[in-house]
Design a protein around this motif. Sequence first.
Motif, short mmCIF file in Angstrom:
data_model
loop_
_atom_site.label_atom_id
_atom_site.label_comp_id
_atom_site.label_asym_id
_atom_site.label_seq_id
_atom_site.Cartn_x
_atom_site.Cartn_y
_atom_site.Cartn_z
N ILE A 54 0.82 -1.20 0.00
CA ILE A 54 0.00 0.00 0.00
C ILE A 54 0.87 1.27 0.00
CG2 ILE A 54 -0.40 0.35 2.48
CD1 ILE A 54 -3.40 0.77 1.71
N GLY A 55 2.00 1.23 0.70
CA GLY A 55 2.91 2.37 0.68
C GLY A 55 3.49 2.60 -0.70
N PHE A 56 3.92 1.53 -1.35
CA PHE A 56 4.49 1.61 -2.69
C PHE A 56 3.44 2.08 -3.69
CE2 PHE A 56 5.38 -0.15 -6.85
CZ PHE A 56 6.71 0.22 -7.05
N PHE A 57 2.29 1.44 -3.69
CA PHE A 57 1.26 1.71 -4.69
C PHE A 57 0.67 3.10 -4.54
CE2 PHE A 57 -2.73 1.19 -6.96
CZ PHE A 57 -2.29 0.54 -8.10
N ALA A 58 0.42 3.53 -3.31
CA ALA A 58 -0.13 4.87 -3.09
C ALA A 58 0.81 5.93 -3.61
CB ALA A 58 -0.40 5.09 -1.60
N THR A 59 2.11 5.71 -3.48
CA THR A 59 3.09 6.69 -3.93
C THR A 59 3.30 6.64 -5.44
OG1 THR A 59 4.18 6.58 -1.78
CG2 THR A 59 5.45 7.53 -3.59
N ILE A 60 3.43 5.46 -5.99
CA ILE A 60 3.75 5.33 -7.42
C ILE A 60 2.56 5.75 -8.29
CG2 ILE A 60 3.11 2.91 -7.88
CD1 ILE A 60 6.48 3.97 -8.94
N THR A 61 1.31 5.64 -7.76
CA THR A 61 0.13 6.01 -8.54
C THR A 61 -0.49 7.33 -8.09
OG1 THR A 61 -1.40 4.78 -7.13
CG2 THR A 61 -0.45 3.60 -9.03
N GLY A 62 0.09 7.94 -7.07
CA GLY A 62 -0.45 9.19 -6.54
C GLY A 62 0.04 10.40 -7.32
N PRO A 63 -0.33 11.59 -6.87
CA PRO A 63 0.14 12.81 -7.51
C PRO A 63 1.67 12.84 -7.53
CG PRO A 63 -1.56 13.30 -5.91
CD PRO A 63 -1.21 11.85 -5.74
N GLY A 64 2.23 13.07 -8.70
CA GLY A 64 3.69 13.08 -8.83
C GLY A 64 4.29 11.70 -9.02
N GLY A 65 3.47 10.65 -8.97
CA GLY A 65 3.97 9.29 -9.16
C GLY A 65 4.21 9.00 -10.63
N ARG A 66 4.90 7.94 -10.88
CA ARG A 66 5.29 7.57 -12.24
C ARG A 66 4.17 6.86 -13.01
NH1 ARG A 66 10.72 5.96 -14.80
NH2 ARG A 66 11.35 7.77 -13.63
N ALA A 120 7.86 -1.18 6.58
CA ALA A 120 7.50 -1.63 5.24
C ALA A 120 6.75 -0.56 4.46
CB ALA A 120 6.66 -2.92 5.32
N VAL A 121 5.83 0.16 5.11
CA VAL A 121 5.11 1.22 4.40
C VAL A 121 6.07 2.34 4.02
CG1 VAL A 121 4.26 2.62 6.34
CG2 VAL A 121 2.90 2.44 4.27
N PHE A 122 7.02 2.64 4.88
CA PHE A 122 8.04 3.65 4.54
C PHE A 122 8.90 3.17 3.39
CE2 PHE A 122 10.73 7.20 5.08
CZ PHE A 122 12.02 6.76 4.84
N ALA A 123 9.32 1.90 3.41
CA ALA A 123 10.16 1.36 2.35
C ALA A 123 9.42 1.36 1.01
CB ALA A 123 10.61 -0.06 2.69
N GLY A 124 8.15 0.99 1.01
CA GLY A 124 7.35 1.02 -0.21
C GLY A 124 7.23 2.43 -0.75
N HIS A 125 6.97 3.38 0.13
CA HIS A 125 6.89 4.78 -0.27
C HIS A 125 8.22 5.27 -0.84
CE1 HIS A 125 6.37 9.11 -0.06
NE2 HIS A 125 7.47 9.15 0.65
N ALA A 126 9.31 4.97 -0.16
CA ALA A 126 10.64 5.43 -0.59
C ALA A 126 11.01 4.84 -1.95
CB ALA A 126 11.69 5.09 0.46
N LEU A 127 10.73 3.56 -2.14
CA LEU A 127 11.06 2.92 -3.42
C LEU A 127 10.23 3.54 -4.55
CD1 LEU A 127 12.51 0.77 -5.10
CD2 LEU A 127 10.71 -0.84 -4.41
N ALA A 128 8.95 3.73 -4.33
CA ALA A 128 8.09 4.30 -5.37
C ALA A 128 8.49 5.75 -5.66
CB ALA A 128 6.63 4.23 -4.96
N ALA A 129 8.83 6.51 -4.63
CA ALA A 129 9.25 7.90 -4.83
C ALA A 129 10.55 7.95 -5.65
CB ALA A 129 9.44 8.59 -3.48
N ARG A 130 11.46 7.03 -5.37
CA ARG A 130 12.71 6.98 -6.14
C ARG A 130 12.46 6.59 -7.59
NH1 ARG A 130 18.19 6.70 -5.04
NH2 ARG A 130 19.39 5.41 -6.47
N LEU A 131 11.58 5.62 -7.82
CA LEU A 131 11.26 5.20 -9.17
C LEU A 131 10.50 6.28 -9.94
CD1 LEU A 131 10.20 1.50 -8.57
CD2 LEU A 131 12.33 2.32 -9.63
N SER A 132 9.82 7.16 -9.22
CA SER A 132 9.05 8.21 -9.86
C SER A 132 9.88 9.41 -10.27
CB SER A 132 7.91 8.66 -8.93
OG SER A 132 6.97 7.63 -8.80
N ARG A 133 11.13 9.45 -9.92
CA ARG A 133 11.98 10.59 -10.27
C ARG A 133 12.39 10.54 -11.71
NH1 ARG A 133 15.92 10.29 -5.15
NH2 ARG A 133 14.29 10.49 -3.65
#
Length: 133
Positions: A54-66, A120-133
């Motif tokens: 959920i951390g990864f998906f919310a970030t990667i598909t959210g505003p600013g996500g890839r 885990a939610v932090f790690a998912g967020h961090a990975l998705a944020a990095r992939l979204s750059r």
Amino acid sequence: MTRRETLRIYLAIGCGAALGSLLRFLVAVGTGAWPVVPPYTATGIVNIAGSFVIGFFATITGPGGRVMMGPAGRQFVMGGLCGGLTTFSAMSLDTLILLLDRPGVAALYLVTVVLLSLGAVFAGHALAARLSR
């Protein structure tokens, strides 16, 4: 939002929840013979994995996500799949059962699963944020 779009979101959540619940059951079956060692219970495993997803998906598909995704797709994964997969109410019951027989193990279980889920939610967020750059 139109009635059709609303129904589509409801259907996406329901299908995702069914899939998440089935996955949770399969993890429980797969770990059924394991000794109860926190956090390696079925409930602990799905809560930690679900928190990452959920951390990864919310970030990667959210505003600013890839990844661009509509509301139905986001709700299929976050509200449905993760909601059906993760089981904090079941975790509460596991904790109570452990507490009645092994209070120290119950405390260790609860603290470990919560901290690992937050990690885990932090790690998912961090990975998705990095992939979204």
